[in-house]
Design a protein around this motif. Structure first.
Motif, PDB file in Angstrom:
ATOM      1  N   UNK A   1      15.005   4.123  32.112  1.00  0.00           N
ATOM      2  CA  UNK A   1      14.559   3.781  30.707  1.00  0.00           C
ATOM      3  C   UNK A   1      13.349   4.267  30.247  1.00  0.00           C
ATOM      4  N   UNK A   2      12.346   4.402  31.115  1.00  0.00           N
ATOM      5  CA  UNK A   2      11.085   4.730  31.055  1.00  0.00           C
ATOM      6  C   UNK A   2      11.088   6.556  30.596  1.00  0.00           C
TER       7      UNK A   2
ATOM      8  N   UNK B   1      12.385  -6.579  31.811  1.00  0.00           N
ATOM      9  CA  UNK B   1      12.124  -6.416  30.571  1.00  0.00           C
ATOM     10  C   UNK B   1      10.527  -6.402  30.357  1.00  0.00           C
TER      11      UNK B   1
ATOM     12  N   UNK C   1       4.179  -1.450  29.352  1.00  0.00           N
ATOM     13  CA  UNK C   1       3.631  -0.103  29.067  1.00  0.00           C
ATOM     14  C   UNK C   1       3.561   0.205  27.701  1.00  0.00           C
ATOM     15  N   UNK C   2       4.473  -0.315  26.900  1.00  0.00           N
ATOM     16  CA  UNK C   2       4.546   0.109  25.583  1.00  0.00           C
ATOM     17  C   UNK C   2       2.969  -0.033  24.646  1.00  0.00           C
ATOM     18  N   UNK C   3       2.296  -1.390  25.109  1.00  0.00           N
ATOM     19  CA  UNK C   3       1.130  -1.277  24.472  1.00  0.00           C
ATOM     20  C   UNK C   3      -0.135  -0.635  25.000  1.00  0.00           C
ATOM     21  N   UNK C   4       0.232  -0.140  26.348  1.00  0.00           N
ATOM     22  CA  UNK C   4      -0.833   0.590  26.958  1.00  0.00           C
ATOM     23  C   UNK C   4      -0.791   2.152  26.596  1.00  0.00           C
TER      24      UNK C   4
ATOM     25  N   UNK D   1      16.177  -9.475  35.421  1.00  0.00           N
ATOM     26  CA  UNK D   1      16.322  -8.854  33.935  1.00  0.00           C
ATOM     27  C   UNK D   1      15.186  -9.092  33.275  1.00  0.00           C
TER      28      UNK D   1
ATOM     29  N   UNK E   1       8.837  -3.356  31.389  1.00  0.00           N
ATOM     30  CA  UNK E   1       8.995  -2.340  30.371  1.00  0.00           C
ATOM     31  C   UNK E   1       7.910  -2.333  29.064  1.00  0.00           C
ATOM     32  N   UNK E   2       8.139  -3.667  28.754  1.00  0.00           N
ATOM     33  CA  UNK E   2       7.462  -4.183  27.412  1.00  0.00           C
ATOM     34  C   UNK E   2       5.985  -3.782  27.553  1.00  0.00           C
TER      35      UNK E   2
END
Lengths: 224, 235
Positions: B140-141, B225, B231-234, B221, B228-229
């Motif tokens: 996914x990443x 979830x 690292x989006x902010x980082x 799961x 994954x969420x």
């Protein structure tokens, strides 16, 4: 600007049938579902996912910056990304080329700004027949993540214009993540590189253009 | 005789998993990467690609391919294991490939390959499940199109009791009917992409085990979830 949120594959972005599934999404019984990891966005009923990571996928019309990997008898092979190479045909060069002295025009190791004229099963076709394209002779090249390129360019080019104006450098951003900075002095080029680095590191901030304006003010203040 | 109440060696409840932690983006040079720790088992998955398939004769012009490599670090267990591919490593590589490929959409990458390297840096049973969980996050990443994320969990039967997430000690359980190991991989929708069974079990017990796996996979799961969420902010 609509609200963007991070979505993971399989996650429902919007419920219901009134939305159109765009890039990185698909319609299922539950609504529009993300098929990729990234930022989910909904504009005018069109839902799409903006990727945050992953390899660069060449697309027709993209301007890229790449190094010449090989010279063949009828063109050059140029590195587009780690996984893709593009072919620049002799006929796509806007001047006369002597087939026996192709190295004179571009040799292995030279860096070229090129446009992708087509992507097919065999590979990527490139052209340098337009203005602003061609071999790079001076300036510096910096690497950024290809997923950060839209942030470096900004909405309708606002970010890149700001950096150009503030640093006095000429900047060309390749969609594959390579950025060519050309200024009058090395100091200027380093300053522009710093600014771009700041943008790529803070690419998740919502008001990035305002943030970088502040950053420029601070930096210029230091110098005085 | 009154039935003896079964107790797990580390005091966990029958449906309680070990402490889990997950982190995405642990390897800077990779296109996608993730770490999955479950108790004393640690798996690191690295994804490279999509890129051109080599050797060329394995290229498929109709679709992209998934290629997994599972390996255990020589220091991952108390007795040093010989590095490199063994019969077991080759088999588990294939298993991971099969567990993941149903959710991947590689149709748009003809002649390409997505490489997944799973390394077990510390092993205490359930390494393939930890590997699959890490690989799902890493894929996914890497921005690979996927229908869904898969969650993997190892079920077990110790004598007559169904428990979740066995440790090495429990896997070596000898009393009564001994131990049965059932690794299962499920999507959040409840579709099973992989199931293995090693030991003895009745049909009824297996159904019970699958129900438990579905429950446990929901917890997994949620952790995936969250990882994954984050690292989006980082980034």
């Amino acid at each position: 600007m609509t609200e963007r949120k991070i979505v993971i594959p399989g996650e429902v972005i919007v419920k219901g049938d009134d939305f159109l599934p765009g890039e990185g999404t698909a319609r299922t019984d539950d609504g529009v579902v993300a098929m990729k990891f990234g930022l989910g966005e909904e504009v005018n009923k069109l839902v799409k996912v903006i990727p945050l990571s992953g390899v660069y996928q060449p697309r027709r019309g993209n301007v890229i910056i790449g190094e010449v990997e090989m010279v063949t008898h009828n063109g050059w092979i140029i590195k587009v990304s780690d996984s893709d190479s593009g072919f620049l045909s002799l006929t796509e060069v806007p001047k006369y080329v002597d087939k026996n002295e192709m190295e004179e025009i571009m040799d292995v190791g030279d860096v070229v700004v090129a446009k992708i004229s087509g992507v097919n099963r065999r590979g990527v076709d490139l052209t340098i027949k337009l203005r602003g394209l061609g071999k790079i002779d001076e300036g510096v090249i910096m690497e950024a993540n290809s997923n950060k390129v839209p942030r470096v360019i900004g909405r309708e080019g606002s970010m890149i214009k700001l950096i150009k104006d503030e640093t006095g450098c000429n900047i060309t951003v390749g969609q594959n993540g390579l950025i060519w900075v050309k200024g009058d002095s090395i100091e200027q080029e380093i300053f522009a590189k710093e600014a771009i680095k700041f943008v790529t590191e803070k690419s998740f901030v919502s008001w990035l253009t305002e943030e970088i304006e502040r950053w420029f003010k601070e930096k210029k203040g230091d110098k005085r | 005789m009154t039935p003896k109440i079964f107790k797990r060696s580390d005091g966990r409840k029958n449906d309680e998993m070990r402490q889990i932690s997950a982190k995405v983006g642990v390897v800077e040079s990779a296109d996608g990467s993730a770490m999955w720790q479950q108790g004393d088992t640690i798996a690191v998955a690295v994804v490279r690609g999509p890129r051109k398939m080599h050797p060329q004769h394995q290229q498929d012009p109709t679709t992209g391919k998934l290629r997994c490599t599972y390996s255990m670090a020589s220091f991952s267990v108390t007795e040093r294991i010989r590095p490199g591919m063994s019969r077991r490593a080759t088999e588990i590589s294939k298993i991971i490939e099969w567990a993941l490929s149903p959710v991947l959409m590689l149709e748009n990458f003809p002649n390409m390959v997505v490489d997944v390297y799973v390394t077990i840096t510390q092993a205490d049973a359930g390494t393939r499940c930890a590997g699959i969980n890490a690989a799902a996050l890493a894929l996914a990443h890497a921005g690979i199109p996927m229908r869904n994320i898969v969650s993997s969990v190892a079920l077990g039967k110790l004598d007559k009791t169904i428990v979740v997430d066995l440790t090495k000690d429990e896997e070596d359980y000898k009393e009564g009917e001994g131990s049965t190991d059932i690794p299962i991989t499920i999507t959040p929708k409840g579709e099973i992409t992989h199931i293995q069974l090693d030991g003895k079990i009745t049909g009824e017990e297996l159904k019970q085990a699958i129900e438990l796996a579905k429950k446990a996979s929901k917890e997994i799961y949620e952790i995936q979830k969250k990882a994954l969420k984050e690292i989006g902010g980082e980034k």
